[in-house]
Design an enzyme around this catalytic site. Structure first.
Site, mmCIF file in Angstrom:
data_model
loop_
_atom_site.group_PDB
_atom_site.id
_atom_site.type_symbol
_atom_site.label_atom_id
_atom_site.label_comp_id
_atom_site.label_asym_id
_atom_site.label_seq_id
_atom_site.Cartn_x
_atom_site.Cartn_y
_atom_site.Cartn_z
ATOM 1 N N GLY A 194 45.970 6.095 -1.910
ATOM 2 C CA GLY A 194 44.544 5.863 -2.052
ATOM 3 C C GLY A 194 43.820 6.243 -0.776
ATOM 4 N N GLY A 228 41.665 3.224 2.831
ATOM 5 C CA GLY A 228 42.883 3.986 3.082
ATOM 6 C C GLY A 228 42.683 5.093 4.090
ATOM 7 N N LYS A 263 41.100 -14.811 2.948
ATOM 8 C CA LYS A 263 40.314 -13.597 2.689
ATOM 9 C C LYS A 263 39.796 -13.589 1.243
ATOM 10 C CE LYS A 263 38.835 -9.242 2.675
ATOM 11 N NZ LYS A 263 39.671 -8.057 2.658
ATOM 12 N N GLU A 308 35.141 -4.628 -8.749
ATOM 13 C CA GLU A 308 36.393 -5.390 -8.795
ATOM 14 C C GLU A 308 36.187 -6.802 -9.347
ATOM 15 O OE1 GLU A 308 39.685 -4.143 -5.636
ATOM 16 O OE2 GLU A 308 37.909 -4.963 -4.660
#
Length: 310
Positions: free
Chosen positions: A8, A13, A188, A271
Site C-alpha cells: 500500500g 505507506g 490509538k 473507514e
C-alpha cells in the site's frame, strides 16, 4: 540491511516506506497497477516538516509472484481494502517467510491476519501521522511529527523487533518499540474513533471540537464508550489515561483534521465500518450499549463508499 515490502502506497505507506528507504534500507512497494504507473512516472516524493525526500527509481510490484526476498511486510492499507489485501499478504508471507507489521486502525484485523499467516508472523503496530497525497501522488505531511509504534505479540518475533529497533536511530521519523503494544493500539483506536467520527460528522476540522462544548461532549463520550470496550477486551486503562485521551481532542491544531474527514472532503471511501462498525461488533460481543458510536456510525455510513447518490 532489512528487505522491507510496503503493501500500500497511500500517504501512510509512502511516507514511512520513504523514510526507511532514505535511511538506506531495501524498500519496495506492493501496489495496484494505477498507483504503480504513477510511482514509476512521478517517483516517491515527501514534503514534510521532518525533512523533504525524493527518490525517482522506486521498486514496485503488482503481483505476489514477482516478490522473492522479503523480511518484513508493512501493511499500510485502509481498513476497507483489508479483504483484498489478505490473500496477497498470505501469498507473499508463505513464499518468503516474511513477518507482517500491520499499520491499520482498529483491532479486528489482527485476528484475521493471524488466521491467514500464523500467529507467530503478525506483529502489533500502528502509525501516527497527518498526511495526504496530492494529485501527483506525492506525500504532503502536515503534522509536526510522525511515528510508527510496534511490538511483539509472539515469542518468535524477538529478532525481527530487534532489527526494527536498530532502524530507529537512522530514520527521519520515530519507529518506536512498545512492550505492551496491544494497549497502545487500543489507545490509538479509542482516540481515532472519536476524532475521525466527530470531524467527519461535523465536516469541520479540530478547532471546532475545542470551540464547541456540545461537539466536544460527543467526542468525549466516544472516548468513554471505547475505553469501556477496551477494558472488556482485557486492556487495563486508568481513569487518568482515559481523561488524557479525552483532553487530546482539544490539543490538535485548529485546522488539523482526521484522515477520514480528508477522505470525505475528496469524496473517497471512509473507514467507518472498520472503526465504528468494529466498535459496535465489540459491543455486541460483550452485550453492552455504545449509543454515541452507533449514532456517528449511522450519520457516516451513507458516505462509506464515497459521496452518496440516490
Amino acid at each position: 540491511m532489512m528487505n522491507i515490502l510496503v503493501h500500500g502506497a497511500g500517504a501512510l505507506g509512502s511516507y514511512f516506506g520513504g523514510r526507511i528507504l532514505e535511511a538506506g534500507h531495501n524498500v519496495s512497494f506492493f501496489v495496484r497497477e494505477r498507483r504503480a504507473a504513477q510511482m514509476k512516472k512521478e517517483g516517491l516524493k515527501i514534503m514534510s516538516p521532518e525533512g523533504n525526500f525524493e527518490h525517482n527509481d522506486v521498486k514496485v510490484y503488482t503481483s505476489p509472484e514477482q516478490i522473492e526476498k522479503i523480511d518484513l511486510i508493512i501493511l499500510a492499507v485502509k481498513g476497507y481494502h483489508l479483504d483484498q489485501a489478505i490473500p496477497q499478504v498470505q501469498a507473499i508471507a508463505q513464499h518468503t517467510g516474511a513477518f507482517v507489521l500491520p499499520l491499520l486502525n482498529g483491532m479486528e484485523h489482527l485476528e484475521r491476519l493471524q488466521e491467514a499467516v500464523g500467529k507467530e508472523k503478525v506483529l502489533g503496530g500502528f502509525a501516527s501521522i497527518i498526511a495526504t497525497l496530492n494529485e501527483q501522488g506525492h506525500v504532503v505531511h502536515s503534522s509536526g511529527s510522525s511515528a510508527v509504534k510496534f511490538g511483539a505479540l509472539h515469542a518468535e518475533q524477538l529478532e525481527i523487533c530487534n532489527q526494527l529497533d536498530e532502524i530507529h536511530t537512522h530514520v527521519n521519523t520515530n519507529i518506536l518499540r512498545e512492550e505492551n503494544i496491544l494497549k497502545h493500539m487500543w489507545k490509538k483506536y479509542i482516540l481515532i474513533t472519536a476524532f475521525s467520527g466527530i470531524t467527519s460528522a461535523m465536516q469541520l476540522p479540530a478547532g471546532y471540537i475545542a470551540s464547541s462544548e456540545a461537539s466536544f461532549n460527543v467526542a468525549r463520550n466516544v472516548i468513554y464508550e471505547m475505553s469501556m470496550l477496551a477494558k472488556l477486551e482485557g486492556i487495563q486503562l486508568s481513569d487518568q489515561e482515559i481523561e488524557r485521551e479525552a483532553s487530546r481532542l482539544k490539543a490538535f491544531k485548529p485546522d488539523a483534521t482526521s484522515s477520514m474527514h480528508q477522505d470525505m472532503r475528496k469524496g473517497l471511501p471512509l473507514e467507518v465500518e472498520h472503526l465504528h462498525g468494529g466498535a459496535m461488533r465489540f459491543a455486541a460481543k460483550h452485550n453492552v450499549s455504545v449509543s454515541v458510536i452507533e449514532t456517528l456510525y449511522g450519520v457516516l455510513k451513507p458516505y462509506e463508499n464515497g459521496n452518496p447518490i440516490l
